[in-house]
Enzyme design. Structure first.
Site, mmCIF file in Angstrom:
data_model
loop_
_atom_site.group_PDB
_atom_site.id
_atom_site.type_symbol
_atom_site.label_atom_id
_atom_site.label_comp_id
_atom_site.label_asym_id
_atom_site.label_seq_id
_atom_site.Cartn_x
_atom_site.Cartn_y
_atom_site.Cartn_z
ATOM 1 N N ARG A 1 0.837 -1.218 0.000
ATOM 2 C CA ARG A 1 0.000 0.000 0.000
ATOM 3 C C ARG A 1 0.862 1.254 0.000
ATOM 4 N NH1 ARG A 1 -4.490 0.916 4.501
ATOM 5 N NH2 ARG A 1 -2.741 0.530 5.895
ATOM 6 N N ARG B 1 3.140 3.982 4.761
ATOM 7 C CA ARG B 1 2.820 4.219 6.180
ATOM 8 C C ARG B 1 3.787 3.477 7.088
ATOM 9 N NH1 ARG B 1 -3.609 3.385 7.074
ATOM 10 N NH2 ARG B 1 -2.883 2.293 8.912
ATOM 11 N N ARG C 1 -0.558 -5.846 14.248
ATOM 12 C CA ARG C 1 -1.901 -5.292 14.031
ATOM 13 C C ARG C 1 -2.907 -6.412 13.778
ATOM 14 N NH1 ARG C 1 -0.771 -1.427 9.271
ATOM 15 N NH2 ARG C 1 -2.981 -0.924 9.334
#
Ligand code: AP5
Length: 217
Positions: A131, A164, A175
């Site tokens: 991403r 990120r 996560r």
């Protein structure tokens, strides 16, 4: 169509942000992403941002009291009255019960749809590690599944896309662990309402959106 007030449940990288963007375009409701709100606070160096950064960097949840306070204020904003999508909140049962109270007191309403986007862990890791985010628009691209028009660049063709900090592999694993520790409890919380819909998030984004549209119409 009557007002929609949607909640997205789903792992990091399950496509909550991607699908929220499509819904906001078609249904003209506001997307409320606690992750985006926290990243904005971090960028601005606010007290909230400084506290939140430590949790986010290690892939843990920011504490319930901080998130609940932040969302109480956000849900009182005028733009929520036309409907909204909650992306990333609630993430714990404590947050879910607080949300019910907030909706009743601030907006005299309740959720219309709870959509759980389900994707196995393996593709999630590929999605998150690839991403890239546009600092100009906040839009999420993917190096393979959704590349930008100009390789590695934002919409203006010259501003580099961002990777990120929490999309690094060791943080992604953490996560996912945090997500799985809460996921069943949250789904069980919403099951009795009859508003919970399970959506296969592993299809391509357009096919996932078609499934969501059917639920919303
Ligand atoms: P947050 O920003 O909410 O992150 P997240 O839930 O981990 O979700 P993501 O934004 O990573 O994923 P997404 O589901 O939106 O996927 P996307 O559409 O971008 O939270 C970050 C942190 O903030 C948390 O770790 C926590 O510390 C804190 N926080 C936030 N809310 C909190 C709360 N309520 N309580 C406590 N702490 C909180 O898609 C991912 C990628 O895949 C993209 O590149 C996209 O192009 C691609 N993609 C999307 N769909 C598909 C598809 N169908 N096929 C192929 N590729 C796809």
């Amino acid at each position: 169509m009557s007002k929609i007030q949607i909640l997205f449940l789903g792992a990091p990288g399950s496509g909550k942000g991607t699908q929220s963007e499509k819904i906001t375009e078609e249904f003209h409701v506001v997307q409320i992403s606690t992750g985006d709100m926290l990243r904005e606070a971090v960028k601005n160096g606010t007290e909230l941002g400084i506290i939140a950064k430590a949790f986010m960097d290690e892939g843990s949840l920011v504490t319930d009291d901080i998130i609940i306070k932040m969302m109480k204020e956000r849900l009182q904003a005028i733009d929520c009255q036309k409907g909204f999508i909650l992306d990333g909140f609630p993430r714990t049962v404590t947050q879910a019960t607080a949300l019910d109270t907030m909706l009743q007191t601030s907006l005299e309403c309740c959720l219309t749809h709870v959509i759980s986007l389900e994707v196995p862990d393996e593709p999630i890791i590929e999605r998150l590690s690839g991403r890239r985010i546009s600092p100009l628009t906040g839009k999420a691209y993917h190096v393979k599944f959704n590349p930008p028009a100009v390789n590695g660049m934002s919409e203006d063709g010259k501003t580099p896309l961002i990777h990120r900090d929490d999309d690094k592999s060791e943080t992604i694993i953490k996560r996912l662990e945090v997500f799985h520790s809460q996921a069943d409890m949250l789904k069980n919380y919403y099951k009795p309402s009859g508003k919970l819909h399970i959506v296969d998030g592993s299809k391509d984004p357009a096919a996932v959106y078609e499934d969501i549209r059917k639920i919303l119409s």
